[in-house]
Design an enzyme around this catalytic site. Structure first.
Site, PDB file in Angstrom:
ATOM      1  N   ARG A 169      15.275  34.391   4.094  1.00 37.02           N
ATOM      2  CA  ARG A 169      16.295  35.397   3.808  1.00 37.02           C
ATOM      3  C   ARG A 169      15.612  36.617   3.192  1.00 37.02           C
ATOM      4  O   ARG A 169      14.645  36.479   2.441  1.00 37.02           O
ATOM      5  CB  ARG A 169      17.347  34.866   2.824  1.00 37.02           C
ATOM      6  CG  ARG A 169      18.370  33.918   3.441  1.00 37.02           C
ATOM      7  CD  ARG A 169      19.308  34.632   4.422  1.00 37.02           C
ATOM      8  NE  ARG A 169      20.336  33.776   4.979  1.00 37.02           N
ATOM      9  CZ  ARG A 169      20.294  33.157   6.155  1.00 37.02           C
ATOM     10  NH1 ARG A 169      19.234  33.280   6.936  1.00 37.02           N
ATOM     11  NH2 ARG A 169      21.309  32.427   6.575  1.00 37.02           N
ATOM     12  N   HIS A 205      16.585  38.687  13.131  1.00 36.12           N
ATOM     13  CA  HIS A 205      17.249  37.454  12.662  1.00 36.12           C
ATOM     14  C   HIS A 205      17.486  36.497  13.848  1.00 36.12           C
ATOM     15  O   HIS A 205      18.599  36.014  14.070  1.00 36.12           O
ATOM     16  CB  HIS A 205      18.570  37.761  11.943  1.00 36.12           C
ATOM     17  CG  HIS A 205      18.988  36.643  11.022  1.00 36.12           C
ATOM     18  ND1 HIS A 205      19.505  36.841   9.768  1.00 36.12           N
ATOM     19  CD2 HIS A 205      18.941  35.292  11.182  1.00 36.12           C
ATOM     20  CE1 HIS A 205      19.780  35.684   9.204  1.00 36.12           C
ATOM     21  NE2 HIS A 205      19.440  34.719  10.046  1.00 36.12           N
TER      22      HIS A 205
HETATM   23  P1  NDP Z   1      17.530  23.209   2.662  1.00 33.19           P
HETATM   24  O1  NDP Z   1      18.602  23.387   1.665  1.00 33.19           O
HETATM   25  O2  NDP Z   1      17.463  21.934   3.446  1.00 33.19           O
HETATM   26  O3  NDP Z   1      16.101  23.395   1.976  1.00 33.19           O
HETATM   27  C1  NDP Z   1      15.859  24.361   1.003  1.00 33.19           C
HETATM   28  C2  NDP Z   1      14.491  24.089   0.382  1.00 33.19           C
HETATM   29  O4  NDP Z   1      14.224  25.111  -0.567  1.00 33.19           O
HETATM   30  C3  NDP Z   1      14.447  22.754  -0.366  1.00 33.19           C
HETATM   31  O5  NDP Z   1      13.196  22.144  -0.186  1.00 33.19           O
HETATM   32  C4  NDP Z   1      14.616  23.193  -1.818  1.00 33.19           C
HETATM   33  O6  NDP Z   1      14.025  22.318  -2.772  1.00 33.19           O
HETATM   34  C5  NDP Z   1      13.874  24.505  -1.813  1.00 33.19           C
HETATM   35  N1  NDP Z   1      14.305  25.342  -2.941  1.00 33.19           N
HETATM   36  C6  NDP Z   1      15.536  25.824  -3.199  1.00 33.19           C
HETATM   37  N2  NDP Z   1      15.547  26.520  -4.362  1.00 33.19           N
HETATM   38  C7  NDP Z   1      14.284  26.473  -4.825  1.00 33.19           C
HETATM   39  C8  NDP Z   1      13.655  26.980  -5.988  1.00 33.19           C
HETATM   40  N3  NDP Z   1      14.332  27.705  -6.897  1.00 33.19           N
HETATM   41  N4  NDP Z   1      12.333  26.721  -6.165  1.00 33.19           N
HETATM   42  C9  NDP Z   1      11.646  25.997  -5.254  1.00 33.19           C
HETATM   43  N5  NDP Z   1      12.187  25.476  -4.130  1.00 33.19           N
HETATM   44  C10 NDP Z   1      13.489  25.716  -3.925  1.00 33.19           C
HETATM   45  O7  NDP Z   1      17.634  24.453   3.668  1.00 33.19           O
HETATM   46  P2  NDP Z   1      17.161  24.554   5.192  1.00 33.19           P
HETATM   47  O8  NDP Z   1      15.775  24.048   5.289  1.00 33.19           O
HETATM   48  O9  NDP Z   1      18.178  23.978   6.088  1.00 33.19           O
HETATM   49  O10 NDP Z   1      17.213  26.136   5.402  1.00 33.19           O
HETATM   50  C11 NDP Z   1      16.426  27.004   4.606  1.00 33.19           C
HETATM   51  C12 NDP Z   1      16.873  28.442   4.813  1.00 33.19           C
HETATM   52  O11 NDP Z   1      16.466  28.922   6.084  1.00 33.19           O
HETATM   53  C13 NDP Z   1      18.391  28.647   4.830  1.00 33.19           C
HETATM   54  O12 NDP Z   1      18.932  28.666   3.529  1.00 33.19           O
HETATM   55  C14 NDP Z   1      18.502  29.992   5.501  1.00 33.19           C
HETATM   56  O13 NDP Z   1      18.434  30.997   4.527  1.00 33.19           O
HETATM   57  C15 NDP Z   1      17.250  30.056   6.402  1.00 33.19           C
HETATM   58  N6  NDP Z   1      17.590  30.037   7.830  1.00 33.19           N
HETATM   59  C16 NDP Z   1      17.233  31.115   8.607  1.00 33.19           C
HETATM   60  C17 NDP Z   1      17.503  31.143   9.953  1.00 33.19           C
HETATM   61  C18 NDP Z   1      17.067  32.279  10.799  1.00 33.19           C
HETATM   62  O14 NDP Z   1      17.412  32.356  11.987  1.00 33.19           O
HETATM   63  N7  NDP Z   1      16.288  33.205  10.282  1.00 33.19           N
HETATM   64  C19 NDP Z   1      18.214  30.031  10.608  1.00 33.19           C
HETATM   65  C20 NDP Z   1      18.549  28.949   9.717  1.00 33.19           C
HETATM   66  C21 NDP Z   1      18.235  28.964   8.381  1.00 33.19           C
HETATM   67  P3  NDP Z   1      14.554  20.796  -2.964  1.00 33.19           P
HETATM   68  O15 NDP Z   1      14.150  20.084  -1.688  1.00 33.19           O
HETATM   69  O16 NDP Z   1      13.839  20.316  -4.142  1.00 33.19           O
HETATM   70  O17 NDP Z   1      16.047  20.895  -3.100  1.00 33.19           O
END
Ligand code: NDP
Length: 310
Positions: free
Chosen positions: A225, A273
């Site tokens: 993002r 995107h």
């Molecule tokens: P998930 O919720 O499955 O994973 C998020 C990861 O980020 C987890 O490992 C989480 O840690 C980690 N995380 C969150 N907050 C923190 C923090 N403060 N410090 C360290 N690590 C953190 O999301 P997805 O993998 O499904 O998707 C990730 C992102 O990809 C989406 O939120 C979206 O923004 C983006 N996206 C973009 C697309 C595009 O076309 N460009 C398409 C789809 C998604 P933990 O495992 O410990 O909870």
């Protein structure tokens, strides 16, 4: 009793999603009515996308859950009028699309493909890239998407590390977590992939300080993002050579404004995107599964923790 399902994403998505949703709901044997219009107090489940016209959930007094079509939930998770469970999208098609985008762009930079694709002077200039086993790729965010990308890159032989909030164990991946873990992860990252959600805690994860912690000339890929990056700090780091290239798929304002300096920067690639889209067939099966779960009193899949924002 018939379950009323409101499709509250933008109207142009309806023709694409409707047949897939009906097939998936039929396969679950649900007695349902799926429409784009209900009186708010008739709706049991809402299939939602953040750019929907529904922003005030107060009139939806019968609502049991909101089922988001996208993986990212920043457009809804801070909405205080929403008091029922919110599920996000984890979809095989979306995950596979992200694996392909990330792998493609990692390989572009790993192999130095630009030197041959953009070669106006027709130079015969052999540059031997290191093997994948000698290239470090780090992924910030080891959730559904980050983990799948990490595993694929490990399969190609890359040295892969990653960072998440909680500890992780992923075969072949050096996993870091927590505040200290970020600096360790960045220090190893010749190619850095951002797959964090947009939350108050992740805003400006890449800033002047963290960009300086990367190896000189590192490449950044941001399919996560826009707010994950302090844009001014990134431009400075690109101009100084600290960052070699940034391939950016997501931005604070989308579409990226025509006068934004990213467009013209020689070491920035802008993609619109497009990294990965929710795929209607597989996503509809997740929506139907969650409605079936709601109706049979089982816990919903992929619930969003509203406190942490993802
Ligand atoms: P998930 O919720 O499955 O994973 C998020 C990861 O980020 C987890 O490992 C989480 O840690 C980690 N995380 C969150 N907050 C923190 C923090 N403060 N410090 C360290 N690590 C953190 O999301 P997805 O993998 O499904 O998707 C990730 C992102 O990809 C989406 O939120 C979206 O923004 C983006 N996206 C973009 C697309 C595009 O076309 N460009 C398409 C789809 C998604 P933990 O495992 O410990 O909870």
């Amino acid at each position: 009793m018939t379950v009323n399902i409101l499709f509250a994403a933008k109207e142009e998505r309806w023709p694409t999603y409707e047949p897939h949703l009906r097939r998936a709901l039929d396969d679950k044997g649900l007695d349902y009515d799926l429409r784009r219009d209900f009186a708010p107090d008739e709706v049991d489940y809402m299939v939602y996308a953040p750019n929907s016209d529904v922003q005030d959930f107060t009139p939806y007094t019968r609502l049991k859950a909101v089922l988001n079509l996208w993986a990212g939930v920043e457009g809804i998770t801070r909405n205080d009028t929403l008091t029922v469970p919110l599920a996000r999208m984890v979809d095989d098609g979306l995950t596979q699309g992200m694996i392909e985008w990330v792998t493609g762009h990692v390989l572009r930079h790993h192999l130095g493909m630009d030197a041959y694709i953009v070669n106006p002077d027709q130079e015969w200039n052999l540059i031997v890239p290191p093997l994948a086993q000698d290239r470090s790729v780090a992924i910030l965010g080891l959730g559904a998407l980050g983990r799948a990308c990490a595993e694929t890159l490990v399969g190609l032989g890359f040295k892969v590390s990653g960072w998440s909030r909680s500890p992780k164990e992923i075969a072949g991946v050096t996993c870091h977590h927590g505040e200290n873990g970020l600096t360790e992860t960045l220090a190893e990252a010749e190619i850095l992939v951002l797959l964090l959600p947009d939350t108050p805690a992740t805003e400006n994860t890449l800033n002047a300080e963290t960009l300086a912690a990367l190896p000189r000339g590192a490449v950044i890929l941001n399919p996560g993002r826009g707010p994950l990056i302090d844009d001014n700090a990134l431009i400075d780091a690109l101009n100084s050579g600290q960052i070699g290239h940034a391939t950016l798929d997501t931005f604070r304002i989308e579409p990226l404004p025509a006068d934004h300096s990213y467009w013209a920067h020689p070491r920035v690639t802008v993609t619109p995107h497009c990294a990965s889209e929710t795929r209607p067939a597989s996503a509809s099966r997740i929506i139907a599964e969650n409605i079936a779960r709601g109706e049979s009193g089982q816990p919903f899949l992929y619930l969003v923790d509203r406190d942490s924002g993802y």
